[in-house]
Motif scaffolding. Structure first.
Motif, PDB file in Angstrom:
ATOM      1  N   ALA A 106       1.022  -1.297  -0.036  1.00  0.00           N
ATOM      2  CA  ALA A 106       0.273   0.280   0.175  1.00  0.00           C
ATOM      3  C   ALA A 106       0.684   0.638  -0.011  1.00  0.00           C
ATOM      4  O   ALA A 106       0.773   2.073  -1.243  1.00  0.00           O
ATOM      5  CB  ALA A 106      -0.936   0.208   1.031  1.00  0.00           C
ATOM      6  N   LEU A 107       2.341   0.938   0.957  1.00  0.00           N
ATOM      7  CA  LEU A 107       2.652   2.186   0.242  1.00  0.00           C
ATOM      8  C   LEU A 107       3.561   2.655  -1.003  1.00  0.00           C
ATOM      9  O   LEU A 107       4.012   3.642  -1.138  1.00  0.00           O
ATOM     10  CB  LEU A 107       4.335   2.300   1.715  1.00  0.00           C
ATOM     11  CG  LEU A 107       3.617   2.321   3.633  1.00  0.00           C
ATOM     12  CD1 LEU A 107       5.085   1.837   4.055  1.00  0.00           C
ATOM     13  CD2 LEU A 107       2.332   3.542   3.840  1.00  0.00           C
ATOM     14  N   GLY A 130       2.473   2.248  -3.552  1.00  0.00           N
ATOM     15  CA  GLY A 130       0.435   2.449  -3.791  1.00  0.00           C
ATOM     16  C   GLY A 130       0.033   2.446  -4.935  1.00  0.00           C
ATOM     17  O   GLY A 130      -0.594   1.913  -5.551  1.00  0.00           O
ATOM     18  N   SER A 162      -2.646  -1.151  -4.507  1.00  0.00           N
ATOM     19  CA  SER A 162      -4.378  -2.113  -3.569  1.00  0.00           C
ATOM     20  C   SER A 162      -3.974  -3.271  -3.803  1.00  0.00           C
ATOM     21  O   SER A 162      -4.597  -3.989  -5.296  1.00  0.00           O
ATOM     22  CB  SER A 162      -5.595  -0.884  -3.675  1.00  0.00           C
ATOM     23  OG  SER A 162      -5.521  -1.066  -5.281  1.00  0.00           O
ATOM     24  N   ARG A 222      -4.841  -0.352   0.687  1.00  0.00           N
ATOM     25  CA  ARG A 222      -4.978   0.321  -0.011  1.00  0.00           C
ATOM     26  C   ARG A 222      -4.251   1.850   0.098  1.00  0.00           C
ATOM     27  O   ARG A 222      -4.269   2.761   1.787  1.00  0.00           O
ATOM     28  CB  ARG A 222      -6.454   0.631  -0.746  1.00  0.00           C
ATOM     29  CG  ARG A 222      -6.635   1.453  -1.489  1.00  0.00           C
ATOM     30  CD  ARG A 222      -7.956   1.795  -1.440  1.00  0.00           C
ATOM     31  NE  ARG A 222      -8.598   2.676  -3.209  1.00  0.00           N
ATOM     32  CZ  ARG A 222      -8.319   2.607  -4.397  1.00  0.00           C
ATOM     33  NH1 ARG A 222      -8.371   1.052  -4.584  1.00  0.00           N
ATOM     34  NH2 ARG A 222      -8.809   3.700  -5.643  1.00  0.00           N
ATOM     35  N   PRO A 223      -3.686   2.036  -0.856  1.00  0.00           N
ATOM     36  CA  PRO A 223      -2.951   4.244  -0.337  1.00  0.00           C
ATOM     37  C   PRO A 223      -3.749   4.287  -0.585  1.00  0.00           C
ATOM     38  O   PRO A 223      -5.377   5.439  -0.675  1.00  0.00           O
ATOM     39  CB  PRO A 223      -2.407   4.394  -1.749  1.00  0.00           C
ATOM     40  CG  PRO A 223      -2.615   3.597  -2.686  1.00  0.00           C
ATOM     41  CD  PRO A 223      -3.471   2.504  -2.047  1.00  0.00           C
ATOM     42  N   GLY A 243      -0.104  10.089   1.234  1.00  0.00           N
ATOM     43  CA  GLY A 243       0.555   8.443   1.103  1.00  0.00           C
ATOM     44  C   GLY A 243       0.462   7.704   2.227  1.00  0.00           C
ATOM     45  O   GLY A 243       1.120   6.477   2.310  1.00  0.00           O
ATOM     46  N   TRP A 244      -0.015   7.331   2.801  1.00  0.00           N
ATOM     47  CA  TRP A 244      -0.561   6.537   3.854  1.00  0.00           C
ATOM     48  C   TRP A 244      -0.983   5.307   3.259  1.00  0.00           C
ATOM     49  O   TRP A 244      -1.569   5.479   2.426  1.00  0.00           O
ATOM     50  CB  TRP A 244      -1.337   7.374   4.829  1.00  0.00           C
ATOM     51  CG  TRP A 244      -0.925   8.822   5.532  1.00  0.00           C
ATOM     52  CD1 TRP A 244       0.335   9.126   5.395  1.00  0.00           C
ATOM     53  CD2 TRP A 244      -1.729   9.928   6.363  1.00  0.00           C
ATOM     54  NE1 TRP A 244      -0.027  10.046   6.269  1.00  0.00           N
ATOM     55  CE2 TRP A 244      -1.219  10.473   6.705  1.00  0.00           C
ATOM     56  CE3 TRP A 244      -3.048   9.843   6.332  1.00  0.00           C
ATOM     57  CZ2 TRP A 244      -1.379  11.419   7.585  1.00  0.00           C
ATOM     58  CZ3 TRP A 244      -3.813  10.661   7.588  1.00  0.00           C
ATOM     59  CH2 TRP A 244      -3.089  11.244   7.730  1.00  0.00           C
ATOM     60  N   ALA A 245      -0.928   4.414   3.860  1.00  0.00           N
ATOM     61  CA  ALA A 245      -1.565   3.050   3.460  1.00  0.00           C
ATOM     62  C   ALA A 245      -2.452   2.788   5.178  1.00  0.00           C
ATOM     63  O   ALA A 245      -1.847   2.874   5.803  1.00  0.00           O
ATOM     64  CB  ALA A 245      -0.627   2.066   3.827  1.00  0.00           C
TER      65      ALA A 245
END
Length: 573
Positions: A232-233, A235, A237, A254-255, A260-262
């Motif tokens: 996720a980090l 980008g 999913s 999912r990002p 830019g969090w996960a």
């Protein structure tokens, strides 16, 4: 003569039924039971595969919706600080601008602030201390990009939780900064999405692997190597399955843009699949009632369907051999089979009636031929033969008068010519009755005209003929059939109806010939169908109907007592 020793139809049907029972068991019951076994014991694997697909799809949709909701909230926070910065450009002072947007303190738990172009804080709202916060770096980033910026999470001793700054700098004006708690933002969205009894766990992780939000479970392991976090980090999913301490988990990730969090959502597989799986384990129990139902269905089908159909088949075979009473005996069975037998019974009665009608019609035709031969023989004997005898006598007298030179010779020869012409006319009349030579030489209209004249001369009944359209020559079979139908209709009017006048209309239309014979006679009570003419002894009308059907025409007879009779023939050309 010895009696036949072959099996009767009934005994043969019973023999076939006895052979059919093991076949039905072999080809129906056993395959059905095997199919049920395969379905029952294969349902667990099929169910597990289907549930994994459904749960993965559900978890992915949940992660997608949650990440989009968090992203929308972040954008909303950015739009709030953007609005504050633009308002500060037109407000009397930064303090008044911040005061006008005092409602933002409910959204930004860490407070809000306005920053001058030189980087100094002009004014701040709330009780927070802004001295140790990375305000300068986030404002600089906002001024360089001209867009809303979010800082990395940092620890805030006052709030005791990770804090994030969002900033927007107006061109050549104040910059607005707001501080919010990521955990609070996520809690407002995710806490309501999952019930308290759910075993779902969720995390929001920043690029530095700091946990910004956690739902459910205990932080007893590191998220660095946890499935889905790194993906996720980056980008990405998706959904994955992982096993922890012997228990399989479903993990969706999912990002969250623009930070830019996960987002990672995890749920034990047993909590999703186990209740339904325990119910499907009882699937093999359906084998017993299914097998019993199959046997009952086999017995019912044998007694109520197969055996009655075999009996009906035997009755129908007897019917084909001429045994009309066999089909009358009931065979039982379901209602549809009984209804089918009743239909066959009605059909057999109609066939029998039609056969009787054909026999009577054939007998009538035979009698008619014999009567016609008798009439021709009598007419030839009474008229033609007598005329020939008289002609012979007149010939002898004429010869004697010529030999003697008597003055009566010329008179005798004139009388002889008159007898010859009369005899010739009689012979021609007989020939026309046998075969109308005008029909072959001159066509149907001329033959019908001569027929009308003959009937009018013989019966004294007026016959009016009208022709419409352009006459066409038909095939010989059709012309003689139309002629005979007209001849029979005129003959019936002359002999039975006591009519004074008959109207004969012949219309040659495009693609069809229509002939109508109407008399003003007594009429009669016509049967409901022309097929019932034979039992009513209307063999002439039945012959007309047969001729019409043979050439593909439609014959209709309209009559009633006292209303005359109309015969209509419609012949497609």
């Amino acid at each position: 003569m010895t009696a036949s020793t072959g099996p009767s139809p009934e005994r043969s049907g019973v023999s076939r039924a006895s052979r059919l029972t093991p076949r039905l068991f072999l080809f129906v019951v056993l395959p059905l039971t095997a199919l049920l076994v395969v379905i029952a014991f294969g349902s667990l694997a099929l169910h597990s595969q289907a549930m994994r697909s459904l749960v993965a799809e559900r978890e992915q949709r949940t992660a997608h919706a949650a990440a989009d909701s968090v992203s929308e909230q972040l954008q909303h926070l950015g739009s709030l600080v953007q609005a504050l910065a633009r308002h500060a450009q037109t407000a009397p002072s930064p303090a008044s601008a911040l005061g006008d947007f005092g409602f933002l303190l409910d959204t930004f738990e860490g407070g809000t602030a306005l920053v001058a172009p030189d980087g100094s804080i002009t004014t701040a709202g709330g009780q927070a201390d802004w001295s140790d916060r990375p305000v300068a770096s986030i404002v600089a980033a906002a001024r360089s990009t001209g867009a809303v910026q979010f800082s990395e999470a940092f620890s805030d001793p006052t709030l005791g939780a990770p804090l994030v700054l969002t900033a927007y700098a107006a061109p050549d004006g104040e910059a607005a900064v707001g501080a919010f708690l990521p955990a609070g933002l996520a809690a407002r969205i995710l806490d309501d999405a999952f019930t308290g009894e759910s075993r779902v766990e969720a995390w929001i992780v920043d690029p530095e692997m700091r946990t910004l939000y956690r739902l459910g479970g205990e932080a007893t392991f590191s998220l660095v190597d946890h499935p889905g976090v790194a993906e996720a980090l980056r980008g990405e999913s998706g959904v994955t399955f992982a096993t922890f301490a012997g228990e399989e988990h479903v993990i969706a990730y999912r990002p969250i843009p623009p930070t830019g969090w996960a987002l990672v959502i995890e749920e034990p597989w047993e909590a999703v699949d186990n209740p339904l799986l325990r119910q499907t384990q009882a699937a093999p129990l359906i084998l017993l009632p299914a097998f019993a139902l199959a046997v009952l269905a086999l017995v019912f089908g044998l007694r109520q369907v197969v055996q009655p159909l075999q009996a009906l088949d035997s009755r129908a075979a007897s019917l084909g051999r001429g045994d009309f009473e066999a089909i009358e005996r009931p065979v039982g069975g379901i209602g549809e089979i009984r209804s089918l037998q009743q239909t066959l019974v009605r059909m057999a009665r109609q066939v029998r009636s039609y056969q009787d009608s054909i026999r009577r019609y054939a007998a009538a035709l035979t009698r008619g031929q014999e009567d016609e031969r008798r009439r021709l023989a009598r007419e030839l004997h009474d008229d033609t033969v007598q005329a020939l005898i008289a002609l012979d006598q007149r010939t002898q007298l004429a010869q004697m008068a010529v030999r003697k030179g008597s003055p009566e010779a010329a008179e005798r020869l004139t009388e002889l010519r008159q007898w010859t012409l009369s005899l010739l006319d009689g012979v021609r009349r007989v020939i026309r009755a046998l075969r109308p030579v005008y029909l072959e030489d001159l066509g149907l209209p001329s033959a019908l005209e001569m027929l009308a004249q003959d009937v009018e001369k013989a019966s004294g009944m007026r016959v009016r003929l009208e022709l419409h359209g352009t006459p066409l020559r038909l095939s010989p079979d059709r012309e003689i059939a139309v002629y005979r139908i007209t001849q029979e209709a005129l003959s019936n009017a002359a002999r039975h109806s006591q009519a004074r006048q008959v109207d004969l209309d012949v219309a040659f239309e495009p693609g069809r010939l229509q002939l109508t014979v109407h008399d003003n006679g007594l009429g009669f009570a016509a049967p409901g169908s022309l097929n019932e003419l034979a039992p009513s002894d209307h063999y002439g009308l039945l012959g007309m109907q047969e001729r019409a059907e043979l050439m593909g025409a439609r014959l209709r007879i309209d009559t009633a007592p006292g209303a005359g009779t109309t015969v209509r023939l419609d012949l497609p050309l």
